[in-house]
Structure formats: C-alpha cells, structure tokens
Design a protein around this motif. Sequence first.
Motif, PDB file in Angstrom:
ATOM      1  N   THR A 120      12.743  -8.982   7.235  1.00 30.79           N
ATOM      2  CA  THR A 120      13.967  -9.523   6.623  1.00 30.79           C
ATOM      3  C   THR A 120      13.724 -10.937   6.111  1.00 30.79           C
ATOM      4  O   THR A 120      14.185 -11.306   5.022  1.00 30.79           O
ATOM      5  N   LYS A 121      12.974 -11.725   6.881  1.00 32.62           N
ATOM      6  CA  LYS A 121      12.654 -13.087   6.442  1.00 32.62           C
ATOM      7  C   LYS A 121      11.826 -13.043   5.156  1.00 32.62           C
ATOM      8  O   LYS A 121      12.050 -13.824   4.228  1.00 32.62           O
ATOM      9  N   LEU A 122      10.864 -12.108   5.089  1.00 33.64           N
ATOM     10  CA  LEU A 122      10.082 -11.957   3.855  1.00 33.64           C
ATOM     11  C   LEU A 122      10.976 -11.549   2.689  1.00 33.64           C
ATOM     12  O   LEU A 122      10.781 -11.999   1.557  1.00 33.64           O
ATOM     13  N   ALA A 123      11.952 -10.714   2.954  1.00 39.85           N
ATOM     14  CA  ALA A 123      12.886 -10.304   1.899  1.00 39.85           C
ATOM     15  C   ALA A 123      13.753 -11.488   1.473  1.00 39.85           C
ATOM     16  O   ALA A 123      13.999 -11.697   0.276  1.00 39.85           O
ATOM     17  N   ASP A 124      14.216 -12.268   2.453  1.00 36.79           N
ATOM     18  CA  ASP A 124      15.043 -13.436   2.137  1.00 36.79           C
ATOM     19  C   ASP A 124      14.283 -14.456   1.296  1.00 36.79           C
ATOM     20  O   ASP A 124      14.878 -15.163   0.484  1.00 36.79           O
ATOM     21  N   ARG A 125      12.963 -14.517   1.484  1.00 37.00           N
ATOM     22  CA  ARG A 125      12.150 -15.481   0.745  1.00 37.00           C
ATOM     23  C   ARG A 125      11.590 -14.907  -0.548  1.00 37.00           C
ATOM     24  O   ARG A 125      10.834 -15.556  -1.241  1.00 37.00           O
ATOM     25  N   GLY A 126      11.907 -13.645  -0.859  1.00 37.69           N
ATOM     26  CA  GLY A 126      11.509 -13.063  -2.133  1.00 37.69           C
ATOM     27  C   GLY A 126      10.176 -12.325  -2.124  1.00 37.69           C
ATOM     28  O   GLY A 126       9.725 -11.873  -3.166  1.00 37.69           O
ATOM     29  N   TRP A 127       9.543 -12.171  -0.975  1.00 36.34           N
ATOM     30  CA  TRP A 127       8.259 -11.472  -0.907  1.00 36.34           C
ATOM     31  C   TRP A 127       8.465  -9.965  -0.864  1.00 36.34           C
ATOM     32  O   TRP A 127       7.651  -9.207  -1.386  1.00 36.34           O
ATOM     33  N   LEU A 128       9.521  -9.528  -0.204  1.00 28.97           N
ATOM     34  CA  LEU A 128       9.880  -8.107  -0.134  1.00 28.97           C
ATOM     35  C   LEU A 128      11.284  -7.932  -0.698  1.00 28.97           C
ATOM     36  O   LEU A 128      12.040  -8.895  -0.842  1.00 28.97           O
ATOM     37  N   HIS A 129      11.635  -6.680  -0.985  1.00 29.35           N
ATOM     38  CA  HIS A 129      12.997  -6.353  -1.398  1.00 29.35           C
ATOM     39  C   HIS A 129      13.573  -5.437  -0.324  1.00 29.35           C
ATOM     40  O   HIS A 129      12.973  -4.422   0.022  1.00 29.35           O
ATOM     41  N   LYS A 130      14.726  -5.825   0.223  1.00 27.23           N
ATOM     42  CA  LYS A 130      15.377  -4.994   1.236  1.00 27.23           C
ATOM     43  C   LYS A 130      16.424  -4.140   0.546  1.00 27.23           C
ATOM     44  O   LYS A 130      17.355  -4.639  -0.071  1.00 27.23           O
ATOM     45  N   ARG A 131      16.252  -2.845   0.671  1.00 26.33           N
ATOM     46  CA  ARG A 131      17.166  -1.897   0.039  1.00 26.33           C
ATOM     47  C   ARG A 131      18.394  -1.697   0.920  1.00 26.33           C
ATOM     48  O   ARG A 131      18.363  -1.963   2.115  1.00 26.33           O
ATOM     49  N   PRO A 132      19.493  -1.210   0.326  1.00 25.06           N
ATOM     50  CA  PRO A 132      20.709  -0.975   1.110  1.00 25.06           C
ATOM     51  C   PRO A 132      20.511   0.011   2.282  1.00 25.06           C
ATOM     52  O   PRO A 132      21.201  -0.085   3.290  1.00 25.06           O
ATOM     53  N   ASP A 133      19.541   0.915   2.159  1.00 28.56           N
ATOM     54  CA  ASP A 133      19.299   1.881   3.244  1.00 28.56           C
ATOM     55  C   ASP A 133      18.423   1.281   4.356  1.00 28.56           C
ATOM     56  O   ASP A 133      18.068   1.972   5.308  1.00 28.56           O
ATOM     57  N   GLY A 134      18.067  -0.012   4.274  1.00 28.59           N
ATOM     58  CA  GLY A 134      17.316  -0.671   5.326  1.00 28.59           C
ATOM     59  C   GLY A 134      15.808  -0.600   5.149  1.00 28.59           C
ATOM     60  O   GLY A 134      15.065  -1.178   5.941  1.00 28.59           O
ATOM     61  N   ARG A 135      15.350   0.101   4.127  1.00 29.56           N
ATOM     62  CA  ARG A 135      13.907   0.171   3.877  1.00 29.56           C
ATOM     63  C   ARG A 135      13.495  -0.990   2.986  1.00 29.56           C
ATOM     64  O   ARG A 135      14.329  -1.637   2.363  1.00 29.56           O
ATOM     65  N   PHE A 136      12.205  -1.230   2.940  1.00 29.30           N
ATOM     66  CA  PHE A 136      11.675  -2.379   2.206  1.00 29.30           C
ATOM     67  C   PHE A 136      10.660  -1.939   1.165  1.00 29.30           C
ATOM     68  O   PHE A 136       9.917  -0.973   1.372  1.00 29.30           O
ATOM     69  N   THR A 137      10.609  -2.677   0.064  1.00 31.28           N
ATOM     70  CA  THR A 137       9.577  -2.465  -0.939  1.00 31.28           C
ATOM     71  C   THR A 137       8.962  -3.825  -1.262  1.00 31.28           C
ATOM     72  O   THR A 137       9.605  -4.867  -1.108  1.00 31.28           O
ATOM     73  N   ALA A 138       7.717  -3.815  -1.668  1.00 37.23           N
ATOM     74  CA  ALA A 138       7.032  -5.056  -2.048  1.00 37.23           C
ATOM     75  C   ALA A 138       7.410  -5.431  -3.466  1.00 37.23           C
ATOM     76  O   ALA A 138       7.491  -4.571  -4.345  1.00 37.23           O
ATOM     77  N   ARG A 139       7.637  -6.680  -3.677  1.00 38.57           N
ATOM     78  CA  ARG A 139       7.898  -7.135  -5.051  1.00 38.57           C
ATOM     79  C   ARG A 139       6.566  -7.289  -5.744  1.00 38.57           C
ATOM     80  O   ARG A 139       5.613  -7.797  -5.197  1.00 38.57           O
ATOM     81  N   ARG A 140       6.502  -6.835  -6.949  1.00 37.58           N
ATOM     82  CA  ARG A 140       5.233  -6.869  -7.708  1.00 37.58           C
ATOM     83  C   ARG A 140       5.106  -8.148  -8.472  1.00 37.58           C
ATOM     84  O   ARG A 140       5.853  -8.850  -8.874  1.00 37.58           O
ATOM     85  N   GLU A 166       0.813  -1.214   0.000  1.00 35.78           N
ATOM     86  CA  GLU A 166       0.000   0.000   0.000  1.00 35.78           C
ATOM     87  C   GLU A 166       0.850   1.268   0.000  1.00 35.78           C
ATOM     88  O   GLU A 166       0.363   2.335  -0.382  1.00 35.78           O
ATOM     89  N   ALA A 167       2.088   1.160   0.416  1.00 35.20           N
ATOM     90  CA  ALA A 167       2.958   2.338   0.515  1.00 35.20           C
ATOM     91  C   ALA A 167       3.301   2.866  -0.880  1.00 35.20           C
ATOM     92  O   ALA A 167       3.389   2.109  -1.847  1.00 35.20           O
ATOM     93  N   ASP A 168       3.506   4.174  -0.939  1.00 39.15           N
ATOM     94  CA  ASP A 168       3.866   4.803  -2.215  1.00 39.15           C
ATOM     95  C   ASP A 168       5.296   4.486  -2.628  1.00 39.15           C
ATOM     96  O   ASP A 168       5.631   4.542  -3.801  1.00 39.15           O
ATOM     97  N   GLY A 169       6.126   4.168  -1.681  1.00 38.88           N
ATOM     98  CA  GLY A 169       7.528   3.882  -1.965  1.00 38.88           C
ATOM     99  C   GLY A 169       8.080   2.963  -0.893  1.00 38.88           C
ATOM    100  O   GLY A 169       7.325   2.289  -0.193  1.00 38.88           O
ATOM    101  N   PRO A 170       9.391   2.957  -0.745  1.00 33.18           N
ATOM    102  CA  PRO A 170      10.012   2.118   0.283  1.00 33.18           C
ATOM    103  C   PRO A 170       9.512   2.489   1.681  1.00 33.18           C
ATOM    104  O   PRO A 170       9.267   3.652   1.965  1.00 33.18           O
ATOM    105  N   VAL A 171       9.371   1.494   2.536  1.00 38.00           N
ATOM    106  CA  VAL A 171       8.883   1.725   3.899  1.00 38.00           C
ATOM    107  C   VAL A 171       9.955   1.357   4.913  1.00 38.00           C
ATOM    108  O   VAL A 171      10.730   0.431   4.710  1.00 38.00           O
TER     109      VAL A 171
END
Length: 148
Positions: A128-148, A96-101
């Motif tokens: 982080t677990k969601l990012a490790d499993r490919g559901w989210l993307h963890k950016r280098p700045d520590g924020r997360f985005t949803a994979r589409r 739902e976020a407009d950008g990285p959260v």
Amino acid sequence: MRERQWITDRRSELDALAEQLTKELQEVQVERDELAIAERVLNRLAEQVRADAEAAAPATAQVAGRAVLLIPHRSDATDEAALPGDYRRILAIAREADGPVQVRAVGERLGLNASVRGKLEPLRAKMTKLADRGWLHKRPDGRFTARR
C-alpha cells in the motif's frame, strides 16, 4: 646391552617424531599467517561494503522516537535503487506477474507463511505504501499492478 639398544632405538623414534612435528608446526605457522592476512582483507572489504551500504541506504526519519525508512515518491526517485531491498523485491514480483497480484501471491513468492493472515498484513502495508508513492497501482479489488 639390550637396554642400550632400546634407548638408541627409542631416541631414533623420538628424533624422527620431533622432526615430523617441527615440519608440521612450520606448516601450521605458515597457514596461520595466511589466515591472519585473509582476515585483515575480509575486515577491510566488510568495512568498504558497510560504507557503501550506508552511502546507498535510503533516508530515514524519526517518528515517535523511532527511525523509519522513507519511501520516496516515484516522481522524486529516478530509479528503484532509492527503495529498500524488500520493497524492490515486492516491486519486481509485481512486475513479473502477468496481471494484477494479490498480497497472498506476493507473500508466497517471498517465502512468507501465507496461511497466517497476520504474516501478510506487514506486506500489505508495504504494498500500500508503494501504491501511495506511485510505484504500484492498487486496484479497487485489493490487487496490485506495477506501474510501467
């Protein structure tokens, strides 16, 4: 004479009260029967919901003698239903976020006390677990985005 009249009057009062109480008792018994039926229906529904939840529950594994939920890799699961409820809520907030959260923003949306760092660490681990499993993307700045 007066005593007889008093006895007759009192007997009439008590007869009327007995009739009223008998009627109320019948109404109470009818309602108790209805409640017993409602309770049986609710128990059956609860059993069905419990059985459905167990069937749809994510797989668990034993780690160090403790049961832990398995979070599937995105490629292994065709949809989010394979994720536990709290992980699905995290993913929905990120989508739902407009950008990285930031973890803090997600925590606030989940109703966590974001001013206490320790309250956010379990959330950070889940994200982080969601990012490790490919559901989210963890950016280098520590924020997360949803994979589409």
